[in-house]
Design an enzyme around this catalytic site. Sequence first.
Site, PDB file in Angstrom:
ATOM      1  N   ASP A   1       0.813  -1.214   0.000  1.00 10.98           N
ATOM      2  CA  ASP A   1       0.000   0.000   0.000  1.00 10.98           C
ATOM      3  C   ASP A   1       0.854   1.274   0.000  1.00 10.98           C
ATOM      4  OD1 ASP A   1      -1.934  -1.906   0.377  1.00 10.98           O
ATOM      5  OD2 ASP A   1      -2.806  -0.999   2.174  1.00 10.98           O
ATOM      6  N   ASP A   2       0.221   2.355  -0.420  1.00 14.96           N
ATOM      7  CA  ASP A   2       0.656   3.749  -0.209  1.00 14.96           C
ATOM      8  C   ASP A   2       1.640   4.300  -1.251  1.00 14.96           C
ATOM      9  OD1 ASP A   2      -0.994   3.612   1.969  1.00 14.96           O
ATOM     10  OD2 ASP A   2       0.543   4.003   3.471  1.00 14.96           O
TER      11      ASP A   2
ATOM     12  N   HIS B   1      -6.093   3.155  -3.880  1.00 14.43           N
ATOM     13  CA  HIS B   1      -6.001   3.360  -2.427  1.00 14.43           C
ATOM     14  C   HIS B   1      -6.405   4.801  -2.077  1.00 14.43           C
ATOM     15  CE1 HIS B   1      -4.862   2.094   1.534  1.00 14.43           C
ATOM     16  NE2 HIS B   1      -3.765   2.828   1.627  1.00 14.43           N
TER      17      HIS B   1
ATOM     18  N   HIS C   1      -5.904   9.550   0.833  1.00 12.64           N
ATOM     19  CA  HIS C   1      -5.715   8.653   1.982  1.00 12.64           C
ATOM     20  C   HIS C   1      -6.475   9.065   3.241  1.00 12.64           C
ATOM     21  CE1 HIS C   1      -3.453   5.843   4.656  1.00 12.64           C
ATOM     22  NE2 HIS C   1      -3.240   5.184   3.539  1.00 12.64           N
TER      23      HIS C   1
ATOM     24  N   TYR D   1      -6.520   2.783   6.202  1.00 11.42           N
ATOM     25  CA  TYR D   1      -6.798   2.371   7.583  1.00 11.42           C
ATOM     26  C   TYR D   1      -7.822   1.229   7.640  1.00 11.42           C
ATOM     27  CZ  TYR D   1      -5.246   7.200   7.666  1.00 11.42           C
ATOM     28  OH  TYR D   1      -4.577   8.364   7.389  1.00 11.42           O
TER      29      TYR D   1
ATOM     30  N   HIS E   1       3.408  -2.544   3.219  1.00 14.57           N
ATOM     31  CA  HIS E   1       3.534  -1.209   2.622  1.00 14.57           C
ATOM     32  C   HIS E   1       4.840  -1.040   1.857  1.00 14.57           C
ATOM     33  CE1 HIS E   1       0.425  -0.543   5.649  1.00 14.57           C
ATOM     34  NE2 HIS E   1       0.046   0.491   4.925  1.00 14.57           N
TER      35      HIS E   1
HETATM   36 ZN   LIG Z   1      -2.579   3.250   3.284  1.00 11.10          ZN
END
Ligand SMILES: [Zn+2]
Length: 412
Positions: free
Chosen positions: A140-141, A191, A195, A233, A295
């Site tokens: 993720d991210d 995603h 965020h 989250y 991540h």
């Molecule tokens: Zn995230």
Amino acid sequence: MMLLSFLALSALSLGDAASIPPIAQGPRGGWYHEPGHPVTRLFQRGTPNPPHGLQTILDAFSGPFPPPNIPQSWIAALNASMAAGKIPNIPVTTMAGNGLPAYPNKLNPSDPSVCSTTYGCYAPGDLWNAPNGTVGLSFDDGPLPTSPPLYTFLKSNNLHATHFFIGVNILHNPNVFLQAFQDNQDHIAVHTYTHPYMTTKSNLDVLAELGYTSQIIADSTGGLVPKYWRPPYGDADNRVRAIAKEVFGLTTVIWNQDSADWELSGSGISLATVEASLKSWWSGPKSPGLIVLEHELSTGSVQAFIDTYPVLKANGWNIGTIPDVSLDPSKAWYQNAFNDTSPATSQTIIPGTGSPVPPGATPPGPSSTSLTSSISTSTSSSTPKNKSSASRLVQSSAYILVTIAGALVIML
Ligand SMILES: [Zn+2]
Ligand SMILES: *[C@@H]1O[C@H](CO)[C@@H](O)[C@H](O)[C@H]1NC(C)=O
Ligand SMILES: *[C@@H]1O[C@H](CO)[C@@H](O)[C@H](O)[C@H]1NC(C)=O
Ligand SMILES: *[C@@H]1O[C@H](CO)[C@@H](O)[C@H](O)[C@H]1NC(C)=O
Ligand SMILES: *[C@@H]1O[C@H](CO)[C@@H](O)[C@H](O)[C@H]1NC(C)=O
């Protein structure tokens, strides 16, 4: 301090901007699904789709978020879904003192009619387990400056992963994006754009977070329409899920183990602890299969996967992307293509209407010239563990910019 940060940001953002190779259009010759599919219609804006390139994307997507000019086609699709009774009328949450989004009037988040993932409720359409013996790899991210060592490692081990990308990070790290998409031919998923905790957002803001991220992915891949999203989250409920599914055709993906590698950017956890967790799962029971929250957010989070991969490999798992381990029999990565290289082309269809797009039609997107930087956040959560807000809201980087009403706010 402000000035220094701004300069560091500029270097970071512009450093990745130079020499963007064109998207290889070659392998794409036709649609995976029929051209008139209601979801693909939402993202068709011209023939061909705008070429990938920083200026095109910057022009379309820089500015305050959410922008004032959300495409009417998205709003019309939301309206139609609401009129059809498909979007539950669940109130938005507010962040409570315990760091968890809370509903007004003591509405029970675990009630099946609400089904908040933050409170451990998963809905039938969600994806959080993998079939026995399989690992669905996801990170993720990104895309972020910390991502490339991960991509290089994946490629050298013949692995493909799902990358749940943040829209703003795609905007500011286009070459990192292309390394994942073109070099690695990895699976790209949504995603959100900035965020947020999605249950705190209005229907229109949810629409913007998902729509603009899907749009920037489509614009950066020659028109591939995402099929999967993961809520930041792990925060979703039946209202947010339904907007994702009904308007944008997105399946909600959670996880069944949390590596807590998102805490590595702060002081919450040690690399050794993260790696011990990963190794215990890689060498543990094969039923159910694993979807682990990981991540590409920090050097440590990338290192944790690289260091423990030998254990994963040694234990004989079948490893693939999230769609590879999904229950979808087609295993398609996108709504209009099987994977990054299989056929899909642009169509002359106006979003939501099926009519031809006039040449030079303007892409939807924020139109002002203010900047929004990469979001580098260590704030992913562990769904059922409900950690305190203090640890979740640690921001890891000195170059986080959030554009609020056009003003630059620098958080150090
Ligand atoms: Zn995230
Ligand atoms: C969507 O619904 C709202 C509220 O009913 C209405 O004001 C708006 O005009 C509708 N927009 C579209 C594009 O249908
Ligand atoms: C927090 O998680 C625990 C289980 O770990 C659960 O019993 C409790 O109800 C949760 N609290 C909230 C507010 O969700
Ligand atoms: C997965 O493994 C469990 C435990 O061994 C077993 O009960 C279940 O039938 C398996 N599922 C499938 C689809 O084979
Ligand atoms: C993409 O799909 C094609 C078949 O259409 C397959 O040959 C290729 O290996 C796939 N690529 C990846 C990365 O899975």
